[in-house]
Design an enzyme around this catalytic site. Structure first.
Site, PDB file in Angstrom:
ATOM      1  N   CYS A 133       0.865  -1.216   0.036  1.00  0.00           N
ATOM      2  CA  CYS A 133      -0.078   0.011   0.130  1.00  0.00           C
ATOM      3  C   CYS A 133       0.870   1.114   0.121  1.00  0.00           C
ATOM      4  CB  CYS A 133      -1.048   0.227   1.233  1.00  0.00           C
ATOM      5  SG  CYS A 133      -2.353   1.111   0.676  1.00  0.00           S
ATOM      6  N   LYS A 154     -12.357   7.301  -2.365  1.00  0.00           N
ATOM      7  CA  LYS A 154     -11.539   6.204  -1.797  1.00  0.00           C
ATOM      8  C   LYS A 154     -11.976   4.805  -2.268  1.00  0.00           C
ATOM      9  CE  LYS A 154     -10.228   3.971   2.704  1.00  0.00           C
ATOM     10  NZ  LYS A 154     -10.436   4.066   4.348  1.00  0.00           N
ATOM     11  N   SER A 178      -7.850  -0.761   0.356  1.00  0.00           N
ATOM     12  CA  SER A 178      -8.445   0.460   1.113  1.00  0.00           C
ATOM     13  C   SER A 178      -7.430   1.620   0.975  1.00  0.00           C
ATOM     14  CB  SER A 178      -8.566  -0.095   2.654  1.00  0.00           C
ATOM     15  OG  SER A 178      -8.913   1.079   3.259  1.00  0.00           O
ATOM     16  N   HIS A 220      -4.269  -5.439   0.135  1.00  0.00           N
ATOM     17  CA  HIS A 220      -4.176  -5.868   1.438  1.00  0.00           C
ATOM     18  C   HIS A 220      -4.548  -7.352   1.416  1.00  0.00           C
ATOM     19  CE1 HIS A 220      -2.878  -2.205   3.343  1.00  0.00           C
ATOM     20  NE2 HIS A 220      -4.052  -1.762   2.395  1.00  0.00           N
ATOM     21  N   GLU A 222      -3.052  -9.344   3.326  1.00  0.00           N
ATOM     22  CA  GLU A 222      -3.174 -10.013   4.755  1.00  0.00           C
ATOM     23  C   GLU A 222      -4.091  -9.511   5.654  1.00  0.00           C
ATOM     24  OE1 GLU A 222      -2.016  -5.502   4.831  1.00  0.00           O
ATOM     25  OE2 GLU A 222      -1.889  -7.139   3.249  1.00  0.00           O
ATOM     26  N   ARG A 234     -16.422   2.259  10.987  1.00  0.00           N
ATOM     27  CA  ARG A 234     -15.835   3.646  11.695  1.00  0.00           C
ATOM     28  C   ARG A 234     -16.218   4.880  10.779  1.00  0.00           C
ATOM     29  NH1 ARG A 234      -9.843   3.251  10.209  1.00  0.00           N
ATOM     30  NH2 ARG A 234     -10.489   3.753   8.131  1.00  0.00           N
TER      31      ARG A 234
END
Length: 284
Positions: A133, A154, A178, A220, A222, A234
């Protein structure tokens, strides 16, 4: 000690061990240094313990941090007890490094308060590396002068990717993204890098140098199952694409990217192990 909402107040290692994942205290087949730039340290630790600890390759993991940054979401004593400063990297005898993303992607690189440490590490690094990232964007900028650009919205969700023939990822696969910024595929190609996987919607997911020594990953793999659910709860202003079944946040999201990350991380660790032991044999 802090961690993200819903995560237990345990170190990443303790949480992994509670789930039956075991790591070598020392003298594993491979020793990996992870530069963890994310604010919630324990969650990222757990993500990598869970990914790297699932194979028949014994791995020793250590975490490092930039000394010129004070992390607001993790107690300083936790960092002191569980992390090495970046300046120690060359003394730790790593076989490879991983650099995570960081929540600074909308800043110019030079305005990041630990930029000099990161820039110098990338310039001097001779080890096999995964840059993830923002870490990938930083490395592409330092090594090849490739600029990042800001997206109109985003990019959040799970996206399908196609692969170009290579030894590390195959076929089509899903992977999480993200981020607010991106690198262009044209710039990456013009730098002479290999594009290993990409998406029409999410852009280049994985690129590498010609020798497969350094990997640049924009997403990502992971991530654990609940991570994007946490980001949605959030922020609330952006719904993750292709994540919840029938776009219903009350339903458990499937781990659609697990087969991809299993394939890539196993092949990456195997590649490093093969190179390490072939070098040892050559020196005898």
């Amino acid at each position: 000690m802090c961690c993200i909402a819903g995560a237990p107040s345990l170190s990443g290692r303790e949480r992994a061990e509670k789930e039956g994942i075991r790591f070598k205290e020392n003298k594993g087949e491979l020793k990996i240094g992870i530069i963890n730039l994310m604010p919630f340290k324990e969650e990222v630790e757990y993500q990598f313990y869970a990914v790297l600890g699932r194979f028949d390759i014994s791995v020793e993991v250590e975490f490092l941090y930039p000394e010129n940054h004070v992390f607001k979401n993790t107690d300083g004593s936790y960092i002191k007890d569980n992390y090495y400063p970046l300046g120690e990297l060359n003394n730790r005898n790593y076989d490879a490094i991983i650099m995570t993303g960081a929540p600074v992607e909308l800043l110019d690189f030079q305005k990041v308060n630990y930029w000099d440490e990161i820039k110098n590490l990338i310039k001097s690094n001779k080890l096999p590396a995964l840059y993830i990232c923002w870490g990938a964007q930083a490395a592409l900028y330092v090594k090849y002068g490739i600029e990042k650009f800001t997206l109109n919205e985003k990019l959040l969700g799970i996206f399908r990717h196609r692969t170009n023939k290579n030894p590390f990822v195959s076929g089509e696969f899903w992977a999480p993204h993200s981020r607010n910024t991106q690198n262009s595929s044209k710039d990456i190609k013009n730098a002479g890098l290999r594009i290993l996987a990409e998406s029409d919607e999410a852009g280049v997911y994985m690129a590498s140098d010609r020798d497969y020594r350094e990997f640049y990953i924009s997403g990502h793999g992971e991530y654990q199952r609940e991570r994007l659910k946490y980001e949605y709860s959030r922020d609330q202003n952006l719904f993750p694409k292709n994540y919840f079944p029938e776009d219903d946040p009350k339903k458990e999201p499937p781990m659609k990217w697990d087969s991809h990350r299993k394939e890539f991380y196993y092949k990456w660790l195997s590649h490093i192990r093969e190179k390490k032991f072939s070098n040892i044999s050559d020196k005898r």
